[in-house]
Motif scaffolding. Structure first.
Motif, PDB file in Angstrom:
ATOM      1  N   VAL A 137       9.825  -6.583  -1.693  1.00 26.61           N
ATOM      2  CA  VAL A 137       9.254  -7.616  -0.820  1.00 26.61           C
ATOM      3  C   VAL A 137       7.837  -8.021  -1.235  1.00 26.61           C
ATOM      4  CG1 VAL A 137       8.515  -8.131   1.529  1.00 26.61           C
ATOM      5  CG2 VAL A 137      10.753  -7.145   1.126  1.00 26.61           C
ATOM      6  N   PRO A 138       6.869  -7.061  -1.300  1.00 23.69           N
ATOM      7  CA  PRO A 138       5.535  -7.507  -1.724  1.00 23.69           C
ATOM      8  C   PRO A 138       5.513  -8.011  -3.168  1.00 23.69           C
ATOM      9  CG  PRO A 138       5.579  -5.117  -1.464  1.00 23.69           C
ATOM     10  CD  PRO A 138       6.886  -5.634  -0.953  1.00 23.69           C
ATOM     11  N   TYR A 139       6.346  -7.395  -3.997  1.00 28.96           N
ATOM     12  CA  TYR A 139       6.418  -7.778  -5.407  1.00 28.96           C
ATOM     13  C   TYR A 139       6.810  -9.247  -5.548  1.00 28.96           C
ATOM     14  CZ  TYR A 139       6.330  -5.620  -9.986  1.00 28.96           C
ATOM     15  OH  TYR A 139       5.965  -5.201 -11.219  1.00 28.96           O
ATOM     16  N   GLY A 157       0.826  -1.205   0.000  1.00 31.07           N
ATOM     17  CA  GLY A 157       0.000   0.000   0.000  1.00 31.07           C
ATOM     18  C   GLY A 157       0.858   1.253   0.000  1.00 31.07           C
ATOM     19  N   LEU A 158       1.933   1.216   0.784  1.00 32.00           N
ATOM     20  CA  LEU A 158       2.864   2.347   0.858  1.00 32.00           C
ATOM     21  C   LEU A 158       3.499   2.591  -0.499  1.00 32.00           C
ATOM     22  CD1 LEU A 158       4.165   4.178   3.111  1.00 32.00           C
ATOM     23  CD2 LEU A 158       6.082   2.606   3.032  1.00 32.00           C
ATOM     24  N   VAL A 159       3.952   1.513  -1.126  1.00 38.04           N
ATOM     25  CA  VAL A 159       4.593   1.631  -2.434  1.00 38.04           C
ATOM     26  C   VAL A 159       3.631   2.241  -3.444  1.00 38.04           C
ATOM     27  CG1 VAL A 159       5.438   0.272  -4.379  1.00 38.04           C
ATOM     28  CG2 VAL A 159       6.238  -0.240  -2.085  1.00 38.04           C
ATOM     29  N   LEU A 160       2.381   1.736  -3.446  1.00 41.25           N
ATOM     30  CA  LEU A 160       1.423   2.195  -4.455  1.00 41.25           C
ATOM     31  C   LEU A 160       0.964   3.626  -4.198  1.00 41.25           C
ATOM     32  CD1 LEU A 160      -0.752  -0.990  -4.932  1.00 41.25           C
ATOM     33  CD2 LEU A 160       0.857  -0.006  -6.542  1.00 41.25           C
ATOM     34  N   ALA A 161       0.879   4.022  -2.922  1.00 42.39           N
ATOM     35  CA  ALA A 161       0.344   5.353  -2.625  1.00 42.39           C
ATOM     36  C   ALA A 161       1.417   6.428  -2.618  1.00 42.39           C
ATOM     37  CB  ALA A 161      -0.375   5.328  -1.272  1.00 42.39           C
ATOM     38  N   GLY A 206       7.036  -1.065 -13.487  1.00 42.71           N
ATOM     39  CA  GLY A 206       6.387  -2.223 -12.879  1.00 42.71           C
ATOM     40  C   GLY A 206       5.298  -1.855 -11.902  1.00 42.71           C
ATOM     41  N   ARG A 207       4.981  -0.566 -11.759  1.00 41.02           N
ATOM     42  CA  ARG A 207       3.934  -0.157 -10.818  1.00 41.02           C
ATOM     43  C   ARG A 207       2.575  -0.727 -11.237  1.00 41.02           C
ATOM     44  NH1 ARG A 207      -0.059   3.241  -9.671  1.00 41.02           N
ATOM     45  NH2 ARG A 207      -0.160   4.083  -7.574  1.00 41.02           N
TER      46      ARG A 207
END
Lengths: 283, 356
Positions: B56-58, A87-91, A98-99
């Motif tokens: 990590v999540p990837y 969630g952190l990565v996406l927000a 690769g998003r």
């Protein structure tokens, strides 16, 4: 115009909620029925608590419930860690290569039919076991891994939408004051999204606690979770002790949800008041 | 093998290559060759903490969500075996494992030509020629679509009424909509068994009231499956609709009324088009999982007409035919790719609208 609106809307709500709740209430009502026939009320000997007593004498059921709790706690914890990161990565991480794939991968498990997820997970575990000798057989470990994978999507969505509700000015301010990214996350971001993390944990736990299909595929002989046990039982028809079990589960969940909602509401209000106070002081 | 140039310095010793060329052989060798010499420098330079957080999540999702589908695909091409696991490998070696000592064209060709491929499309031919499977697919899609439609018919008025309530009531009602979905899904389906069976609550009440003379047959019918799906998935329809309807500006309807539109017309020309993305999201959120539904038809559905989720699990658990079960899953996924992509599209469009 107002007269018609005044009647149609409450009516649809009343009928809709009746549809949602009457089956559950009827199930709870008949758990106190003495008769084996469940839905034929035995007026002479009811209400009775005998089915509740029977539940606690059933070792198989208690074992299954204990396994479900263990799997649920581990799943919720793992899903919260992975889902918060995603969630952190996406927000917050902005566009990166690769998003789109990551975003797709996190929403796909939300709608994927469970039979497909369950089958593919099982086949993965079998293939990995063949190649590396681990995990030996299927049980608690494989159920947990499968549950983490399908529940982390829900945590991701919750955390992501919570983060989207804040702009990143607080985090940027902390960065400007010289905090390292990890410190910023722990001291600023985490407290902001704490309600989302808590909600995500609870949701992941309930999803894991409730899952039949994926557990059935990934569990081995001798390791059945509570829903798998109940499912194998109710396939043969209604049975009075399942009504008793259902009543206890529904009441527990209802209490937890209401208390949780109440606590979160109080926290939210407290935070709002503090923000108001801080603004007032700075004026 | 014979064509290997002995003068060149070997990259891998034959022993190591033999070891590597075991199960994952070709893949390891390829990775080894493709990695740039300064690989570790690259990792140190570009994989900061940020990269780690992304990774990590990837990696988890790639390993536990994507890789399994590839395995399903692979097994769907293989033949059934009476063994554990009950399927044949797709590849084998013609005789001896060839050792790649030099990455030249001829050695690669020698390597590749020694791989024997056993993959076939038998399973798919079997599915497409067997009316049982096709009927199950069509039946599942039909049941899912009808159920999603009734969810919409029941859920839309509820979501609409909720969005018009005062904020306090909204939160209470929202919690009440969510609450059943937090309690056990399985037990909620089970509750309907008690209501629908021939000496169940509904029949008993109707008989007592004198509305019917003999019990209605409702269990193990299509009707029971519709009820089960609509009941279980109703919250998934209400939530996206509610989030959409709640954001509507009430002044738009007032403007429509001022301009002389009657309520029905105002609803059809203003509210309905604005809530289209919510309708589509809710419909797909019900439709997609319902196609593969397994628990509801097992408990409530007819025994002569199986939904595809039930067929898949029967093939797998009862017949032990993993390749056919995998092929059933692959075809189901192919059928659902369109709806899933549409859902993702509407999901991301909704998120972007929120950001604005």
């Amino acid at each position: 115009m107002s007269r018609r609106r005044g009647l149609f809307q409450p009516l649809s709500l009343v009928l809709g909620f009746a549809f949602l709740y009457l089956p559950i209430l009827s199930m709870m009502f008949f758990s106190f029925n003495n008769s084996r026939l469940v839905t034929v009320w035995d007026a002479a000997n009811s209400p009775t608590l005998k089915w509740y007593v029977k539940l606690f004498e059933n070792d198989q059921l208690l074992d299954a419930a204990f396994l479900s709790v263990k799997v649920g706690v581990m799943t919720a914890t793992g899903a919260v860690i992975l889902g918060t990161l995603a969630g952190l990565v996406l927000a917050r991480f902005g566009p990166f290569r690769g998003r789109a794939i990551l975003s797709g991968l996190t929403t796909a498990p939300l709608v994927m039919p469970e039979v497909i997820t369950g089958l593919s997970m099982l086949l993965l575990f079998v293939a990995v076991e063949q190649a590396f000798g681990w995990p030996a057989g299927r049980g608690q470990m494989t159920i947990t891994l499968a549950h983490i994978t399908f529940t982390m999507a829900y945590v991701t969505v919750i955390v992501q939408s919570r983060l989207a509700g804040f702009d990143d000015s607080l985090e940027e301010a902390a960065m400007d004051l010289g905090a390292r990214p990890v410190t910023v996350f722990i001291r600023v971001t985490m407290p902001l999204i704490a309600p989302a993390i808590l909600a995500g944990w609870l949701l992941a736990f309930t999803l894991s606690w409730d899952d039949v299909v994926i557990s059935q595929f990934t569990s081995g002989p001798g390791a059945s979770t509570l829903p798998v046990y109940i499912f194998s039982k109710v396939r043969r028809g209604v049975s009075p002790d399942v009504n008793a079990l259902a009543t206890m589960l529904v009441l527990t969940v209802a209490i937890v949800v209401f208390v949780g909602a109440w606590i979160m509401r109080r926290q939210e209000r407290k935070r709002d008041r503090e923000i108001q106070l801080a603004i007032a002081e700075n004026k | 093998m014979k064509s290997v140039d002995r003068r060149a310095k070997p990259i891998l010793t034959p022993a190591k290559a033999r070891l590597a060329a075991g199960r994952m052989g070709p893949l390891w060798l390829l990775l080894f060759r493709l990695a740039p010499p300064s690989w570790s420098d690259y990792v140190i330079k570009h994989w900061s903490g940020r990269g780690f957080v992304v990774a990590v999540p990837y990696l988890w999702l790639l390993l536990f969500f994507t890789a399994p589908f590839l395995i399903v695909l692979k097994i769907s091409f293989s033949e059934r075996l009476i063994a554990m696991p009950p399927y044949e490998p797709l590849f084998g070696w013609v005789d001896d494992i060839p050792v790649v000592l030099e990455w030249s064209f001829s050695s690669v060709m020698a390597f590749l030509s020694s791989i024997e491929v056993y993959a076939d499309l038998d399973k798919y031919e079997f599915l497409l020629k067997n009316t049982l499977y096709i009927e199950s697919y069509v039946y599942s899609i039909w049941v899912a679509a009808v159920s999603a439609f009734w969810c919409l018919m029941i859920g839309y008025p509820m979501a609409y009424a909720m969005a018009r309530c005062t904020p306090t009531w909204r939160n209470v009602l929202l919690l009440l909509v969510m609450l059943p979905s937090f309690t056990s899904f399985l037990l909620r389906v089970y509750a309907w068994m008690g209501l629908l069976k021939s000496n169940g609550v509904i029949n008993n009440v109707l008989l007592a009231l004198g509305i019917i003379d003999e019990p209605l047959t409702m269990m193990n019918t299509d009707f029971a499956v519709y009820i089960g799906i609509v009941y279980s998935y109703l919250p998934f329809m209400i939530l996206p609709l509610y989030t959409n309807l709640e954001k509507h500006d009430p002044t738009l309807l007032e403007a429509a009324a001022d301009l002389g539109a009657r309520p029905v017309k105002a609803f059809l020309t203003v509210t309905l088009p604005l809530s289209m993305s919510g309708i589509v999201a809710g419909f797909l959120l019900v439709f997609i999982p319902a196609v593969g539904e397994y628990v509801i038809p097992s408990l409530l559905g007819p025994t002569d007409q199986l939904m595809i989720g039930r067929v898949l699990s029967d093939e797998f658990f009862n017949n032990g035919d993993w390749p056919v079960a995998s092929a059933v899953a692959v075809v189901m996924l192919v059928l659902l790719v369109g709806p899933i992509m549409a859902f993702q599209y509407f999901q991301s469009r909704g998120a972007e609208e929120e950001r604005k």
